[in-house]
Design an enzyme around this catalytic site. Sequence first.
Site, PDB file in Angstrom:
ATOM      1  N   HIS A 134       0.802  -1.230   0.000  1.00  0.00           N
ATOM      2  CA  HIS A 134       0.000   0.000   0.000  1.00  0.00           C
ATOM      3  C   HIS A 134       0.836   1.282   0.000  1.00  0.00           C
ATOM      4  O   HIS A 134       0.276   2.367  -0.095  1.00  0.00           O
ATOM      5  CB  HIS A 134      -0.946   0.044   1.199  1.00  0.00           C
ATOM      6  CG  HIS A 134      -1.953  -1.069   1.230  1.00  0.00           C
ATOM      7  ND1 HIS A 134      -2.793  -1.335   0.170  1.00  0.00           N
ATOM      8  CD2 HIS A 134      -2.241  -1.993   2.187  1.00  0.00           C
ATOM      9  CE1 HIS A 134      -3.565  -2.373   0.495  1.00  0.00           C
ATOM     10  NE2 HIS A 134      -3.244  -2.794   1.698  1.00  0.00           N
TER      11      HIS A 134
HETATM   12 ZN    ZN Z   1      -4.109  -7.257   3.194  1.00  0.00          ZN
END
Ligand code: ZN
Length: 391
Positions: A134
Amino acid sequence: MKKDALFIYSDELLGYRFNDQHPFNQTRLTLTIDLLKDIQALHPDEIIAPRMATDEELFLNHDPNYVNAVKRASAGQLPPEQAEGYGIGTEDTPIFDGMHEASAFLVGGTLTAADYVMTGKTRHALHLGGGLHHGFKGKASGFCIYNDSAVAIRYLQEKYHARVLYVDTDAHHGDGVQWSFYDDPDVCTLSIHETGRYLFPGTGNINERGHGKGYGFSFNIPLDAFTEDESWLETYETSFREVVEFFKPDIILTQNGADAHYYDPLTHLSATMKIYREIPRIAHELAEKYCDGKWIAVGGGGYDIWRVVPRAWSFIWLEMTGRMDAAASFPAGWAERWKSKAGVPLPTEWTDAPDIYPAIPRKGEITEKNRHTLEKALYPIRQHLRQKPGS
Ligand SMILES: [Zn+2]
Protein backbone atom coordinates in the site's frame (compact mmCIF):
# COMPACT_ATOMS: atom_id res chain seq x y z
CA MET A 1 26.74 -24.04 -6.37
CA LYS A 2 23.41 -22.51 -7.22
CA LYS A 3 20.84 -22.87 -4.47
CA ASP A 4 17.21 -23.68 -5.04
CA ALA A 5 16.08 -21.05 -2.58
CA LEU A 6 17.27 -18.50 -0.04
CA PHE A 7 15.40 -17.19 2.97
CA ILE A 8 15.97 -13.48 3.65
CA TYR A 9 15.86 -12.69 7.34
CA SER A 10 17.51 -10.96 10.27
CA ASP A 11 16.09 -9.70 13.58
CA GLU A 12 16.21 -6.11 12.24
CA LEU A 13 12.96 -6.95 10.45
CA LEU A 14 11.22 -7.27 13.82
CA GLY A 15 11.89 -3.55 14.35
CA TYR A 16 8.98 -2.75 12.02
CA ARG A 17 6.55 -2.41 14.89
CA PHE A 18 3.85 0.23 15.43
CA ASN A 19 2.50 -0.54 18.92
CA ASP A 20 1.21 -3.46 20.98
CA GLN A 21 -2.41 -3.03 19.89
CA HIS A 22 -1.66 -2.78 16.18
CA PRO A 23 -2.85 -5.69 13.97
CA PHE A 24 0.39 -5.64 11.91
CA ASN A 25 2.61 -7.85 14.06
CA GLN A 26 5.95 -9.22 12.89
CA THR A 27 5.92 -11.89 15.60
CA ARG A 28 4.47 -13.89 12.70
CA LEU A 29 8.00 -14.03 11.22
CA THR A 30 9.35 -15.55 14.42
CA LEU A 31 6.46 -18.04 14.53
CA THR A 32 7.02 -19.08 10.91
CA ILE A 33 10.76 -19.55 11.34
CA ASP A 34 10.20 -21.54 14.54
CA LEU A 35 7.74 -23.79 12.72
CA LEU A 36 10.12 -24.39 9.81
CA LYS A 37 13.03 -25.12 12.11
CA ASP A 38 10.90 -27.52 14.12
CA ILE A 39 10.33 -29.67 11.03
CA GLN A 40 14.01 -29.29 10.03
CA ALA A 41 13.13 -27.51 6.83
CA LEU A 42 15.18 -24.32 7.31
CA HIS A 43 18.96 -24.51 7.64
CA PRO A 44 21.36 -21.78 8.80
CA ASP A 45 23.23 -21.68 5.48
CA GLU A 46 19.98 -20.84 3.67
CA ILE A 47 19.33 -17.65 5.63
CA ILE A 48 20.68 -14.39 4.20
CA ALA A 49 20.50 -11.14 6.16
CA PRO A 50 18.83 -8.19 4.42
CA ARG A 51 20.75 -4.99 3.89
CA MET A 52 19.31 -1.56 4.49
CA ALA A 53 18.15 0.18 1.30
CA THR A 54 20.06 3.38 0.55
CA ASP A 55 18.32 6.72 0.05
CA GLU A 56 19.05 6.52 -3.69
CA GLU A 57 17.36 3.13 -3.84
CA LEU A 58 14.31 4.43 -1.97
CA PHE A 59 14.18 7.34 -4.45
CA LEU A 60 13.69 4.82 -7.27
CA ASN A 61 10.06 4.78 -6.18
CA HIS A 62 9.63 7.40 -3.44
CA ASP A 63 9.71 11.21 -3.45
CA PRO A 64 12.77 12.56 -1.63
CA ASN A 65 10.62 14.91 0.46
CA TYR A 66 8.57 11.93 1.67
CA VAL A 67 11.69 9.94 2.61
CA ASN A 68 12.96 12.99 4.48
CA ALA A 69 9.68 13.32 6.34
CA VAL A 70 9.84 9.66 7.38
CA LYS A 71 13.40 10.19 8.59
CA ARG A 72 12.33 13.16 10.69
CA ALA A 73 9.36 11.24 12.10
CA SER A 74 11.69 8.35 12.82
CA ALA A 75 13.80 10.66 14.99
CA GLY A 76 10.77 12.23 16.69
CA GLN A 77 11.22 15.53 14.81
CA LEU A 78 8.21 15.77 12.50
CA PRO A 79 5.38 18.04 13.69
CA PRO A 80 1.97 16.27 13.60
CA GLU A 81 0.49 18.81 11.15
CA GLN A 82 3.24 17.92 8.63
CA ALA A 83 3.00 14.17 9.27
CA GLU A 84 -0.64 14.07 8.24
CA GLY A 85 0.12 15.11 4.65
CA TYR A 86 2.47 12.13 4.34
CA GLY A 87 -0.03 9.62 5.73
CA ILE A 88 1.99 8.98 8.87
CA GLY A 89 1.02 9.46 12.48
CA THR A 90 -2.44 8.09 11.64
CA GLU A 91 -4.26 5.30 13.45
CA ASP A 92 -3.35 2.87 10.64
CA THR A 93 0.25 3.95 10.25
CA PRO A 94 1.45 5.50 13.52
CA ILE A 95 4.90 6.97 13.98
CA PHE A 96 7.45 4.87 15.86
CA ASP A 97 11.07 5.42 16.82
CA GLY A 98 13.40 4.17 14.11
CA MET A 99 10.62 3.79 11.54
CA HIS A 100 12.85 4.92 8.69
CA GLU A 101 15.59 2.39 9.45
CA ALA A 102 13.14 -0.48 10.02
CA SER A 103 11.30 0.33 6.79
CA ALA A 104 14.54 0.66 4.83
CA PHE A 105 15.55 -2.83 6.03
CA LEU A 106 12.28 -4.25 4.72
CA VAL A 107 13.02 -2.68 1.34
CA GLY A 108 16.63 -3.85 1.47
CA GLY A 109 15.43 -7.41 2.01
CA THR A 110 13.52 -7.39 -1.25
CA LEU A 111 16.53 -5.81 -3.03
CA THR A 112 18.76 -8.53 -1.55
CA ALA A 113 16.36 -11.13 -2.92
CA ALA A 114 16.48 -9.41 -6.33
CA ASP A 115 20.29 -9.44 -6.48
CA TYR A 116 20.63 -13.08 -5.45
CA VAL A 117 18.07 -14.25 -7.97
CA MET A 118 19.25 -12.08 -10.87
CA THR A 119 22.93 -12.95 -10.43
CA GLY A 120 22.07 -16.64 -10.46
CA LYS A 121 23.15 -17.44 -6.89
CA THR A 122 19.69 -18.84 -6.22
CA ARG A 123 16.66 -19.75 -8.30
CA HIS A 124 14.11 -18.41 -5.81
CA ALA A 125 14.16 -16.12 -2.78
CA LEU A 126 11.66 -15.59 0.01
CA HIS A 127 11.46 -12.34 1.99
CA LEU A 128 8.53 -12.55 4.37
CA GLY A 129 9.30 -9.15 5.88
CA GLY A 130 8.39 -7.51 2.56
CA GLY A 131 5.13 -7.13 0.65
CA LEU A 132 4.13 -3.67 1.88
CA HIS A 133 1.98 -3.06 -1.15
CA HIS A 134 0.00 0.00 0.00
CA GLY A 135 2.97 2.38 0.21
CA PHE A 136 2.59 5.24 -2.30
CA LYS A 137 5.37 7.27 -3.90
CA GLY A 138 4.85 10.21 -1.58
CA LYS A 139 2.62 8.86 1.17
CA ALA A 140 2.27 6.04 3.67
CA SER A 141 -0.96 4.06 3.69
CA GLY A 142 -2.49 0.97 5.28
CA PHE A 143 0.40 -0.06 7.60
CA CYS A 144 2.91 0.45 4.76
CA ILE A 145 5.63 3.12 4.83
CA TYR A 146 8.00 2.29 1.98
CA ASN A 147 6.82 0.00 -0.81
CA ASP A 148 9.53 -2.66 -1.03
CA SER A 149 8.06 -4.36 -4.09
CA ALA A 150 7.78 -1.13 -6.06
CA VAL A 151 11.36 -0.13 -5.21
CA ALA A 152 12.57 -3.62 -6.11
CA ILE A 153 10.74 -3.65 -9.44
CA ARG A 154 12.36 -0.32 -10.44
CA TYR A 155 15.69 -1.75 -9.28
CA LEU A 156 15.16 -4.90 -11.37
CA GLN A 157 14.38 -2.68 -14.37
CA GLU A 158 17.34 -0.35 -13.99
CA LYS A 159 20.04 -2.78 -12.90
CA TYR A 160 18.99 -5.93 -14.77
CA HIS A 161 16.67 -4.64 -17.52
CA ALA A 162 14.11 -7.19 -16.39
CA ARG A 163 10.44 -7.28 -17.30
CA VAL A 164 8.59 -8.04 -14.11
CA LEU A 165 5.26 -9.72 -13.47
CA TYR A 166 3.89 -8.80 -10.04
CA VAL A 167 1.17 -11.10 -8.69
CA ASP A 168 -0.59 -10.02 -5.49
CA THR A 169 -2.85 -12.46 -3.61
CA ASP A 170 -3.32 -10.36 -0.48
CA ALA A 171 -7.02 -9.91 0.37
CA HIS A 172 -6.52 -6.16 -0.10
CA HIS A 173 -5.90 -4.56 -3.49
CA GLY A 174 -2.19 -4.06 -4.29
CA ASP A 175 -2.78 -0.38 -4.98
CA GLY A 176 0.65 1.12 -4.25
CA VAL A 177 2.45 -1.19 -6.67
CA GLN A 178 -0.24 -0.80 -9.32
CA TRP A 179 -0.13 3.00 -9.29
CA SER A 180 3.69 3.06 -9.39
CA PHE A 181 3.70 1.21 -12.73
CA TYR A 182 0.32 2.24 -14.09
CA ASP A 183 1.78 3.77 -17.26
CA ASP A 184 4.65 1.30 -17.70
CA PRO A 185 4.19 -1.50 -20.28
CA ASP A 186 7.30 -3.32 -19.00
CA VAL A 187 5.74 -4.12 -15.64
CA CYS A 188 2.57 -6.15 -15.44
CA THR A 189 0.52 -6.23 -12.23
CA LEU A 190 -2.15 -8.77 -11.34
CA SER A 191 -4.08 -8.35 -8.09
CA ILE A 192 -6.70 -10.80 -6.81
CA HIS A 193 -8.49 -9.38 -3.80
CA GLU A 194 -11.74 -8.92 -1.97
CA THR A 195 -13.87 -6.31 -3.72
CA GLY A 196 -13.19 -2.80 -2.50
CA ARG A 197 -16.89 -2.13 -2.00
CA TYR A 198 -16.53 -2.55 1.76
CA LEU A 199 -12.80 -3.11 2.19
CA PHE A 200 -9.70 -0.91 2.30
CA PRO A 201 -8.34 0.58 0.05
CA GLY A 202 -11.52 0.60 -2.07
CA THR A 203 -9.71 0.40 -5.43
CA GLY A 204 -8.87 -2.59 -7.64
CA ASN A 205 -11.81 -2.47 -10.01
CA ILE A 206 -11.73 -4.48 -13.23
CA ASN A 207 -11.58 -1.30 -15.29
CA GLU A 208 -8.27 -0.18 -13.72
CA ARG A 209 -6.30 -1.50 -16.68
CA GLY A 210 -3.39 0.94 -16.86
CA HIS A 211 -2.78 4.29 -18.50
CA GLY A 212 -1.08 5.53 -21.68
CA LYS A 213 1.54 3.03 -22.85
CA GLY A 214 0.78 0.98 -19.76
CA TYR A 215 -2.83 0.43 -20.74
CA GLY A 216 -3.60 -3.28 -20.73
CA PHE A 217 -0.81 -4.20 -18.30
CA SER A 218 -2.74 -3.84 -15.06
CA PHE A 219 -5.15 -6.63 -14.11
CA ASN A 220 -7.59 -6.61 -11.22
CA ILE A 221 -9.91 -9.35 -10.09
CA PRO A 222 -12.14 -8.16 -7.24
CA LEU A 223 -13.83 -11.15 -5.59
CA ASP A 224 -17.10 -11.16 -3.72
CA ALA A 225 -17.07 -11.30 0.07
CA PHE A 226 -17.37 -14.90 1.40
CA THR A 227 -15.55 -16.38 -1.61
CA GLU A 228 -14.40 -19.92 -0.75
CA ASP A 229 -11.39 -22.04 -1.75
CA GLU A 230 -12.67 -23.48 -5.03
CA SER A 231 -13.74 -20.20 -6.56
CA TRP A 232 -10.68 -18.39 -5.21
CA LEU A 233 -8.37 -21.01 -6.72
CA GLU A 234 -10.17 -21.12 -10.05
CA THR A 235 -9.74 -17.35 -10.29
CA TYR A 236 -6.10 -17.41 -9.26
CA GLU A 237 -4.95 -20.25 -11.45
CA THR A 238 -6.82 -19.12 -14.57
CA SER A 239 -5.73 -15.50 -14.33
CA PHE A 240 -2.10 -16.24 -13.44
CA ARG A 241 -1.72 -18.73 -16.34
CA GLU A 242 -3.28 -16.40 -18.90
CA VAL A 243 -1.47 -13.26 -17.75
CA VAL A 244 1.97 -14.91 -17.63
CA GLU A 245 1.44 -16.36 -21.12
CA PHE A 246 0.40 -12.92 -22.37
CA PHE A 247 3.23 -10.95 -20.73
CA LYS A 248 6.14 -13.45 -20.78
CA PRO A 249 8.13 -11.88 -17.91
CA ASP A 250 11.82 -12.32 -17.08
CA ILE A 251 11.02 -12.70 -13.39
CA ILE A 252 7.92 -13.16 -11.23
CA LEU A 253 7.47 -11.30 -7.94
CA THR A 254 4.63 -12.64 -5.80
CA GLN A 255 3.11 -10.80 -2.85
CA ASN A 256 1.81 -13.36 -0.37
CA GLY A 257 -0.45 -11.58 2.08
CA ALA A 258 -2.16 -14.30 4.10
CA ASP A 259 -5.34 -12.44 4.98
CA ALA A 260 -7.89 -14.11 2.66
CA HIS A 261 -8.41 -16.87 5.24
CA TYR A 262 -11.77 -17.22 6.98
CA TYR A 263 -10.06 -16.57 10.33
CA ASP A 264 -8.56 -13.24 9.28
CA PRO A 265 -10.05 -10.51 11.45
CA LEU A 266 -9.76 -7.69 8.88
CA THR A 267 -11.31 -9.21 5.73
CA HIS A 268 -14.42 -11.12 4.62
CA LEU A 269 -13.22 -13.92 2.34
CA SER A 270 -13.73 -17.57 3.33
CA ALA A 271 -10.59 -19.32 2.16
CA THR A 272 -8.76 -22.00 4.14
CA MET A 273 -5.21 -23.40 4.20
CA LYS A 274 -5.97 -25.11 0.90
CA ILE A 275 -5.30 -21.93 -1.07
CA TYR A 276 -2.02 -21.32 0.77
CA ARG A 277 -0.74 -24.69 -0.38
CA GLU A 278 -1.76 -23.98 -3.99
CA ILE A 279 -0.60 -20.34 -4.29
CA PRO A 280 3.13 -21.11 -4.22
CA ARG A 281 2.72 -24.36 -6.17
CA ILE A 282 1.35 -22.55 -9.21
CA ALA A 283 3.79 -19.64 -8.86
CA HIS A 284 6.69 -22.09 -8.75
CA GLU A 285 5.50 -24.00 -11.80
CA LEU A 286 5.03 -20.83 -13.86
CA ALA A 287 8.36 -19.32 -12.77
CA GLU A 288 10.08 -22.49 -13.99
CA LYS A 289 8.16 -22.53 -17.25
CA TYR A 290 8.50 -18.84 -18.19
CA CYS A 291 11.40 -17.35 -16.18
CA ASP A 292 13.99 -20.11 -15.85
CA GLY A 293 12.94 -20.35 -12.21
CA LYS A 294 13.39 -16.66 -11.34
CA TRP A 295 10.88 -16.10 -8.54
CA ILE A 296 10.89 -13.74 -5.58
CA ALA A 297 8.17 -14.12 -2.98
CA VAL A 298 7.43 -11.50 -0.34
CA GLY A 299 4.98 -11.48 2.58
CA GLY A 300 2.25 -8.89 3.10
CA GLY A 301 -0.92 -8.79 5.19
CA GLY A 302 -2.03 -11.56 7.51
CA TYR A 303 -3.62 -10.72 10.84
CA ASP A 304 -4.37 -14.11 12.36
CA ILE A 305 -0.73 -14.49 13.24
CA TRP A 306 -1.23 -17.70 15.26
CA ARG A 307 -3.54 -19.94 13.26
CA VAL A 308 -3.00 -18.80 9.68
CA VAL A 309 0.22 -16.97 8.84
CA PRO A 310 2.89 -19.41 10.12
CA ARG A 311 1.39 -22.34 8.22
CA ALA A 312 0.64 -20.30 5.09
CA TRP A 313 4.12 -18.82 4.87
CA SER A 314 5.85 -22.09 5.69
CA PHE A 315 4.18 -23.58 2.62
CA ILE A 316 5.93 -21.02 0.40
CA TRP A 317 9.34 -22.05 1.67
CA LEU A 318 8.53 -25.77 1.52
CA GLU A 319 7.39 -25.34 -2.08
CA MET A 320 10.47 -23.31 -3.05
CA THR A 321 12.85 -25.88 -1.59
CA GLY A 322 10.93 -28.97 -2.75
CA ARG A 323 10.45 -30.04 0.86
CA MET A 324 6.68 -30.35 1.03
CA ASP A 325 7.21 -33.85 2.47
CA ALA A 326 8.33 -32.15 5.67
CA ALA A 327 4.72 -31.08 6.16
CA ALA A 328 3.50 -34.67 6.48
CA SER A 329 2.65 -34.19 10.15
CA PHE A 330 2.30 -31.01 12.18
CA PRO A 331 4.79 -30.64 15.05
CA ALA A 332 3.09 -30.74 18.46
CA GLY A 333 6.09 -29.00 20.01
CA TRP A 334 5.44 -25.78 18.11
CA ALA A 335 1.95 -25.34 19.56
CA GLU A 336 3.26 -26.36 22.97
CA ARG A 337 5.87 -23.60 22.91
CA TRP A 338 3.48 -20.83 21.88
CA LYS A 339 0.12 -21.74 23.38
CA SER A 340 0.52 -19.61 26.50
CA LYS A 341 0.98 -16.48 24.36
CA ALA A 342 -1.58 -17.26 21.64
CA GLY A 343 -4.97 -16.74 23.26
CA VAL A 344 -6.56 -19.03 20.63
CA PRO A 345 -6.30 -22.82 20.21
CA LEU A 346 -3.30 -23.41 17.95
CA PRO A 347 -3.45 -25.67 14.88
CA THR A 348 -2.57 -29.34 15.16
CA GLU A 349 -2.67 -30.04 11.40
CA TRP A 350 -1.29 -28.36 8.28
CA THR A 351 -4.77 -28.25 6.77
CA ASP A 352 -8.03 -26.93 8.21
CA ALA A 353 -10.95 -29.12 9.22
CA PRO A 354 -13.83 -28.81 6.71
CA ASP A 355 -16.17 -27.37 9.35
CA ILE A 356 -14.29 -24.28 10.53
CA TYR A 357 -17.14 -22.11 9.24
CA PRO A 358 -20.86 -22.72 8.56
CA ALA A 359 -21.97 -23.44 4.98
CA ILE A 360 -22.37 -20.30 2.87
CA PRO A 361 -25.86 -20.24 1.36
CA ARG A 362 -24.92 -17.94 -1.56
CA LYS A 363 -22.02 -20.15 -2.67
CA GLY A 364 -23.36 -20.79 -6.21
CA GLU A 365 -24.19 -17.16 -6.77
CA ILE A 366 -20.76 -16.01 -5.52
CA THR A 367 -18.98 -18.53 -7.76
CA GLU A 368 -20.93 -17.35 -10.82
CA LYS A 369 -20.28 -13.71 -10.03
CA ASN A 370 -16.54 -14.35 -9.66
CA ARG A 371 -16.48 -16.20 -13.01
CA HIS A 372 -18.11 -13.23 -14.64
CA THR A 373 -15.55 -10.89 -13.03
CA LEU A 374 -12.69 -13.11 -14.22
CA GLU A 375 -14.07 -13.18 -17.76
CA LYS A 376 -14.33 -9.39 -17.87
CA ALA A 377 -10.86 -8.88 -16.34
CA LEU A 378 -9.20 -11.20 -18.86
CA TYR A 379 -11.31 -10.18 -21.86
CA PRO A 380 -8.61 -7.98 -23.47
CA ILE A 381 -5.97 -10.72 -23.54
CA ARG A 382 -8.45 -13.39 -24.64
CA GLN A 383 -9.47 -11.05 -27.47
CA HIS A 384 -5.81 -10.49 -28.33
CA LEU A 385 -5.11 -14.23 -28.47
CA ARG A 386 -8.13 -14.84 -30.68
CA GLN A 387 -6.94 -12.20 -33.14
CA LYS A 388 -3.52 -13.76 -33.60
CA PRO A 389 -3.18 -15.11 -37.16
CA GLY A 390 -3.61 -18.83 -37.40
CA SER A 391 -5.17 -19.19 -34.00
ZN1 ZN B 1 -4.11 -7.26 3.19
